[in-house]
Motif scaffolding. Structure first.
Motif, PDB file in Angstrom:
ATOM      1  N   LYS A 244      18.294  -7.979 -21.132  1.00  0.00           N
ATOM      2  CA  LYS A 244      19.107  -7.432 -20.046  1.00  0.00           C
ATOM      3  C   LYS A 244      19.133  -5.907 -20.081  1.00  0.00           C
ATOM      4  CE  LYS A 244      22.213 -11.408 -19.620  1.00  0.00           C
ATOM      5  NZ  LYS A 244      23.615 -11.887 -19.740  1.00  0.00           N
ATOM      6  N   SER A 245      18.913  -5.356 -21.267  1.00  0.00           N
ATOM      7  CA  SER A 245      18.907  -3.898 -21.416  1.00  0.00           C
ATOM      8  C   SER A 245      18.043  -3.524 -22.614  1.00  0.00           C
ATOM      9  CB  SER A 245      20.334  -3.373 -21.612  1.00  0.00           C
ATOM     10  OG  SER A 245      20.887  -3.884 -22.815  1.00  0.00           O
ATOM     11  N   SER A 246      17.932  -2.235 -22.863  1.00  0.00           N
ATOM     12  CA  SER A 246      17.115  -1.726 -23.962  1.00  0.00           C
ATOM     13  C   SER A 246      17.659  -2.144 -25.327  1.00  0.00           C
ATOM     14  CB  SER A 246      17.066  -0.200 -23.882  1.00  0.00           C
ATOM     15  OG  SER A 246      16.517   0.357 -25.045  1.00  0.00           O
ATOM     16  N   HIS A 247      16.749  -2.423 -26.263  1.00  0.00           N
ATOM     17  CA  HIS A 247      17.113  -2.703 -27.653  1.00  0.00           C
ATOM     18  C   HIS A 247      16.082  -2.035 -28.569  1.00  0.00           C
ATOM     19  CE1 HIS A 247      20.175  -5.461 -26.353  1.00  0.00           C
ATOM     20  NE2 HIS A 247      19.317  -6.308 -25.803  1.00  0.00           N
ATOM     21  N   VAL A 248      16.335  -0.795 -28.955  1.00  0.00           N
ATOM     22  CA  VAL A 248      15.428  -0.100 -29.866  1.00  0.00           C
ATOM     23  C   VAL A 248      15.502  -0.760 -31.242  1.00  0.00           C
ATOM     24  CG1 VAL A 248      14.946   2.082 -31.039  1.00  0.00           C
ATOM     25  CG2 VAL A 248      15.586   2.079 -28.618  1.00  0.00           C
ATOM     26  N   HIS A 249      14.328  -1.158 -31.767  1.00  0.00           N
ATOM     27  CA  HIS A 249      14.353  -1.929 -33.013  1.00  0.00           C
ATOM     28  C   HIS A 249      13.739  -1.208 -34.215  1.00  0.00           C
ATOM     29  CE1 HIS A 249      15.182  -5.421 -35.339  1.00  0.00           C
ATOM     30  NE2 HIS A 249      15.319  -6.216 -34.299  1.00  0.00           N
ATOM     31  N   SER A 250      13.069  -0.092 -34.010  1.00  0.00           N
ATOM     32  CA  SER A 250      12.556   0.669 -35.158  1.00  0.00           C
ATOM     33  C   SER A 250      12.222   2.085 -34.734  1.00  0.00           C
ATOM     34  CB  SER A 250      11.342  -0.010 -35.791  1.00  0.00           C
ATOM     35  OG  SER A 250      10.306  -0.218 -34.867  1.00  0.00           O
TER      36      SER A 250
END
Length: 379
Positions: free
Chosen positions: A166-172
Motif C-alpha cells: 500500500k505504501s513504501s517499505h525501505v528494507h535495506s
C-alpha cells in the motif's frame, strides 16, 4: 624523518604479537529488558565452536546490527516493531575486556527501523525504516556515538499487492563498492532507490542521475549485495522468492537475469530474506523462510549469472539473516521462530554447506554479523 618513522614501526612490529580473532554479533526481537538482547561470541575458526564473550541488556528489539570498520562499535536498529517509536543505538565493544557498553541512541527518523549500515570511513551511519518507508543519515562522532539526523527522505509510493504494498517499505541501505552511491531496496514500491553519497558534505545524499531502478511487479526487493569484482549486483526479492542480477557501473543497474530461490517442486508460500556472496566471489547464498527454511546455494559464472547447485536446511524456522565469515570457512544462520543459531562449514571448492554440530540458543534471534578484529600486543 620518514625513514626514522619506518624503522620505529618495523621495530615495534618485530616486538609485537599478532592475533586475528573472529567475533559473532547477534541481535534479536526481545522486549524483555532483563534479558541479553544483544550477545557476542568468539568463533573458533578451526572447528566452528562459539564461545560466549559478553552481551547487553535493557534494549528493546535490537533486530538488526552492523559493526564499525574498526570493530570497536556496534550499531543497532532498536525499538523496532514498536508503535510510534524507532531508534538507532551505539555500543562500544572492547574485545580485551570482553565488554559491551551502551553509548547513546538517536531517533531513526521513522517507525520500525530494519537495517543499518556504516560508511567505510566510520563517520556516517544510514538506517532504513520499513513501516514509514524512509531513510535517515546520521554523522558518527569520534567516540562512536551517533549524532542527530543530517538527512531524512520519505517515500509514499506503493505497488500492486493490495495488502503488503500500500505504501513504501525501505528494507535495506546498501553502499556501492566504492561507497560513493547508496541503494535502497523498497519492498513496498518495487523499486531500488539510488543516491550519490559524498562523504565530505554535511548532507551527503543527492539524487543520482538515475534515481531508481524498477523491479518486477510484486517482487518486493529486500536485500542487496555486490560481487567482490564490483561489476555485478544481486537483489533478493522477498515476495516473489527470486533474485535479480544486475550489471553495475557508476550508480546504474542493468538487469541481466532473474532466477527463483526456491526448489522446482516446491509447493506453498515461502519468503526470501537475506543474500550474501562468498569472499572469493564464486558462490552466492540466499535464505528462504516460511515453508522451506533453507539456504539456496548458487554458483556464479564469469559473466555474473547464477546457477542453482543445492539447498541446505537451516535446522530451524524463519532464517531472517545469515552471515559468512571473512575467511569464507563458515556460514552462520539465525532462526527467529525457533531461537537457534546454526554454524555451517563451507566447502570452498563446491560451495556446499555442512552443519558443524555447533549450535546456540537465543530467544527470537534475528540477526548475525561476523567480524575479524586484529590485535597487536607488545611482547
Amino acid at each position: 624523518m620518514k625513514k626514522q618513522l619506518l624503522l620505529i614501526i618495523v621495530f615495534l612490529v618485530t616486538l609485537s604479537g599478532f592475533s586475528q580473532n573472529t567475533y559473532v554479533f547477534l541481535g534479536s526481537y526481545n522486549r524483555d529488558k532483563s534479558a541479553e538482547a544483544i550477545q557476542i561470541y568468539q568463533l573458533d575458526t578451526l572447528n566452528g565452536k562459539l564461545t560466549k564473550i559478553t552481551g547487553a541488556k535493557d534494549i528493546i528489539n535490537p533486530s538488526y546490527l552492523t559493526v564499525s570498520p574498526n570493530g570497536k562499535y556496534i550499531y543497532a536498529c532498536t525499538d523496532t516493531k514498536t508503535p510510534n517509536a524507532g531508534s538507532v543505538s551505539s555500543f562500544e565493544f572492547n574485545a580485551d575486556q570482553k565488554s559491551l557498553t551502551f553509548l547513546n541512541k538517536q531517533s531513526s527518523g521513522g517507525e520500525n527501523p530494519v537495517y543499518v549500515s556504516v560508511h567505510k570511513n566510520g563517520k556516517w551511519l544510514v538506517n532504513g525504516n520499513y513501516t514509514e518507508g524512509s531513510v535517515s543519515v546520521h554523522p558518527v562522532l569520534e567516540n562512536g556515538k551517533i549524532d542527530s539526523i543530517a538527512q531524512n527522505f520519505k517515500y509514499s509510493e506503493g505497488s500492486i499487492h493490495p495488502e503488503r504494498q500500500k505504501s513504501s517499505h525501505v528494507h535495506s541501505t546498501i553502499f556501492s563498492p566504492q561507497f560513493d552511491y547508496l541503494f535502497l531496496p523498497d519492498l513496498g514500491a518495487d523499486k531500488i532507490h539510488c543516491y550519490q553519497f559524498n562523504e565530505t558534505k554535511k548532507q551527503p545524499l543527492t539524487e543520482a542521475a538515475i534515481p531508481f531502478t524498477k523491479t518486477d511487479l510484486q517482487a518486493g526487493p529486500r536485500h542487496f549485495t555486490f560481487h567482490p569484482n564490483q561489476k555485478y549486483g544481486y537483489c533478493i526479492e522477498e515476495m516473489s522468492g527470486t533474485i535479480s542480477v544486475y550489471e553495475y557501473g557508476n550508480g546504474t543497474l542493468k538487469k541481466i537475469q532473474r532466477i527463483k530461490t526456491h526448489k522446482d517442486k516446491y509447493e506453498g508460500f515461502s519468503e526470501s530474506s537475506d543474500i550474501h556472496i562468498s569472499p572469493d566471489g564464486k558462490f552466492l547464498y540466499a535464505s528462504n523462510r516460511g515453508k522451506e527454511n533453507n539456504i539456496a546455494v548458487f554458483s556464479i559464472d564469469a559473466d555474473g549469472l547464477l546457477k542453482n547447485i543445492g539447498y541446505q536446511s537451516t535446522f530451524g524456522k524463519h532464517p531472517r539473516v545469515f552471515a559468512i565469515d571473512e575467511s569464507g570457512k563458515f556460514l552462520i544462520a539465525s532462526n527467529v521462530n525457533t531461537g537457534n543459531v546454526i554454524v555451517f562449514r563451507r566447502n570452498q571448492k563446491t560451495g556446499l554447506l555442512k552443519k558443524t554440530g555447533k549450535e546456540i540458543k537465543m530467544q527470537d534471534v534475528s540477526c548475525v554479523q561476523i567480524k575479524q578484529i586484529l590485535k597487536i600486543k607488545l611482547l
